[in-house]
Design an enzyme around this catalytic site. Sequence first.
Site, PDB file in Angstrom:
ATOM      1  N   GLU A  82      50.707  38.109  52.531  1.00 54.44           N
ATOM      2  CA  GLU A  82      49.773  38.569  51.490  1.00 54.44           C
ATOM      3  C   GLU A  82      49.817  37.706  50.228  1.00 54.44           C
ATOM      4  O   GLU A  82      50.896  37.259  49.838  1.00 54.44           O
ATOM      5  CB  GLU A  82      50.153  39.987  51.072  1.00 54.44           C
ATOM      6  CG  GLU A  82      49.229  41.059  51.537  1.00 54.44           C
ATOM      7  CD  GLU A  82      47.807  40.990  51.011  1.00 54.44           C
ATOM      8  OE1 GLU A  82      47.540  40.280  50.028  1.00 54.44           O
ATOM      9  OE2 GLU A  82      46.944  41.650  51.577  1.00 54.44           O
ATOM     10  N   ASP A  83      48.675  37.511  49.584  1.00 47.61           N
ATOM     11  CA  ASP A  83      48.658  36.771  48.312  1.00 47.61           C
ATOM     12  C   ASP A  83      48.380  37.693  47.122  1.00 47.61           C
ATOM     13  O   ASP A  83      48.342  37.229  45.983  1.00 47.61           O
ATOM     14  CB  ASP A  83      47.598  35.659  48.326  1.00 47.61           C
ATOM     15  CG  ASP A  83      46.194  36.210  48.246  1.00 47.61           C
ATOM     16  OD1 ASP A  83      45.905  37.213  48.948  1.00 47.61           O
ATOM     17  OD2 ASP A  83      45.371  35.666  47.490  1.00 47.61           O
ATOM     18  N   ASP A  85      41.670  36.272  52.790  1.00 50.47           N
ATOM     19  CA  ASP A  85      41.310  35.574  51.553  1.00 50.47           C
ATOM     20  C   ASP A  85      42.559  35.208  50.769  1.00 50.47           C
ATOM     21  O   ASP A  85      43.312  36.076  50.352  1.00 50.47           O
ATOM     22  CB  ASP A  85      40.420  36.467  50.677  1.00 50.47           C
ATOM     23  CG  ASP A  85      39.084  36.784  51.329  1.00 50.47           C
ATOM     24  OD1 ASP A  85      38.451  35.858  51.848  1.00 50.47           O
ATOM     25  OD2 ASP A  85      38.671  37.956  51.306  1.00 50.47           O
ATOM     26  N   ASP A 132      46.689  38.693  55.724  1.00 47.64           N
ATOM     27  CA  ASP A 132      45.533  38.842  54.860  1.00 47.64           C
ATOM     28  C   ASP A 132      44.717  37.559  55.056  1.00 47.64           C
ATOM     29  O   ASP A 132      45.264  36.522  55.450  1.00 47.64           O
ATOM     30  CB  ASP A 132      46.019  38.967  53.403  1.00 47.64           C
ATOM     31  CG  ASP A 132      44.862  38.951  52.424  1.00 47.64           C
ATOM     32  OD1 ASP A 132      43.890  39.701  52.646  1.00 47.64           O
ATOM     33  OD2 ASP A 132      44.921  38.176  51.450  1.00 47.64           O
ATOM     34  N   LYS A 172      43.588  48.563  50.056  1.00 49.00           N
ATOM     35  CA  LYS A 172      44.933  48.258  49.570  1.00 49.00           C
ATOM     36  C   LYS A 172      45.001  48.681  48.103  1.00 49.00           C
ATOM     37  O   LYS A 172      44.001  48.538  47.412  1.00 49.00           O
ATOM     38  CB  LYS A 172      45.197  46.743  49.667  1.00 49.00           C
ATOM     39  CG  LYS A 172      45.097  46.181  51.081  1.00 49.00           C
ATOM     40  CD  LYS A 172      45.086  44.653  51.059  1.00 49.00           C
ATOM     41  CE  LYS A 172      44.750  44.091  52.433  1.00 49.00           C
ATOM     42  NZ  LYS A 172      44.636  42.638  52.466  1.00 49.00           N
ATOM     43  N   THR A 208      39.088  31.459  49.855  1.00 46.06           N
ATOM     44  CA  THR A 208      37.797  32.039  49.482  1.00 46.06           C
ATOM     45  C   THR A 208      37.827  32.614  48.069  1.00 46.06           C
ATOM     46  O   THR A 208      36.778  32.965  47.535  1.00 46.06           O
ATOM     47  CB  THR A 208      37.414  33.172  50.460  1.00 46.06           C
ATOM     48  OG1 THR A 208      38.612  33.869  50.769  1.00 46.06           O
ATOM     49  CG2 THR A 208      36.773  32.634  51.704  1.00 46.06           C
TER      50      THR A 208
HETATM   51  C1  BG6 Z   1      39.625  40.719  49.577  1.00 46.24           C
HETATM   52  C2  BG6 Z   1      39.535  39.799  48.388  1.00 46.24           C
HETATM   53  O1  BG6 Z   1      40.159  40.030  50.668  1.00 46.24           O
HETATM   54  O2  BG6 Z   1      38.337  41.216  49.918  1.00 46.24           O
HETATM   55  C3  BG6 Z   1      38.853  40.507  47.221  1.00 46.24           C
HETATM   56  O3  BG6 Z   1      40.829  39.381  47.994  1.00 46.24           O
HETATM   57  C4  BG6 Z   1      37.503  41.058  47.667  1.00 46.24           C
HETATM   58  O4  BG6 Z   1      38.710  39.597  46.147  1.00 46.24           O
HETATM   59  C5  BG6 Z   1      37.677  41.950  48.889  1.00 46.24           C
HETATM   60  O5  BG6 Z   1      36.883  41.794  46.628  1.00 46.24           O
HETATM   61  C6  BG6 Z   1      36.362  42.495  49.422  1.00 46.24           C
HETATM   62  O6  BG6 Z   1      35.604  41.440  49.931  1.00 46.24           O
HETATM   63  P1  BG6 Z   1      34.084  41.504  50.333  1.00 46.24           P
HETATM   64  O7  BG6 Z   1      33.859  40.183  51.057  1.00 46.24           O
HETATM   65  O8  BG6 Z   1      33.926  42.675  51.262  1.00 46.24           O
HETATM   66  O9  BG6 Z   1      33.271  41.656  49.104  1.00 46.24           O
HETATM   67 MG    MG Z   2      44.077  37.947  49.646  1.00 44.35          MG
END
Ligand code: BG6
Ligand code: MG
Length: 215
Positions: free
Chosen positions: A169-170, A11, A9, A145, A17
């Site tokens: 994964e977090d 973020d 993963d 997910k 982020t």
């Molecule tokens: C995930 C994050 O990786 O991406 C979520 O953990 C986020 O918090 C999701 O909402 C969607 O991201 P984005 O950048 O498409 O808005």
């Molecule tokens: Mg994450």
Amino acid sequence: MVLKGCIFDLDGVIVDTAKYHFLAWQRLADEMGFDFTEDHNEALKGVSRMASLEILLRVGGIVKDDEEKIELATRKNNWYVEYISRMTPDEILPGSIDLLTRLRSEGILTAIGSASRNAGMILDRIGLRLMFDAIVDGNKIHSAKPDPEVFLKGAEELGVAPENCVVFEDAQAGIEAAIAGGMKCIGVGSPLNLGRANLVVPDLKHITLNQIKNL
Ligand code: BG6
Ligand code: MG
């Protein structure tokens, strides 16, 4: 297990982020006149943009129609993109580069499996795109997910069977996705949230190749 691929993963695992997502959602909540706390934010981790907005609106007790929801999600994303466009490689989380380098030197393939539609931009900002043999992000998948699609597609793009992959994964939703995909998974964060993972570590600095292979 026979380890052939690792799917990360992005973020909260490779890069921090989550704080930018939180800042942008909080700014939106602020404009709508309610408080949005870090505790509330936990439920948004790993969740798609529109599903995150639904949770935020529930916290504020606010009802919006579909058109307004798209406008709100776009507004949040514009702020988020403004924040991440200033990111630097300093924001890569501890242990990420060493682990990726080690895996690759052992011939183990690496992939990104992220819900984010901004994953490509983040990887470019932090200079890690070339560390991954496959990048599957929110632009390539239909089901978020805890559906396993993102990780199954990652394994497929690597050309590796799910049982030979480990997911990092977090988020709870991500751990569930890995399990549903028939993959071993390592939780990155607290065992309180990630108890269903095969192993939980505080960050990627605290994991060895042997531990991964012995899952
Ligand atoms: C995930 C994050 O990786 O991406 C979520 O953990 C986020 O918090 C999701 O909402 C969607 O991201 P984005 O950048 O498409 O808005
Ligand atoms: Mg994450």
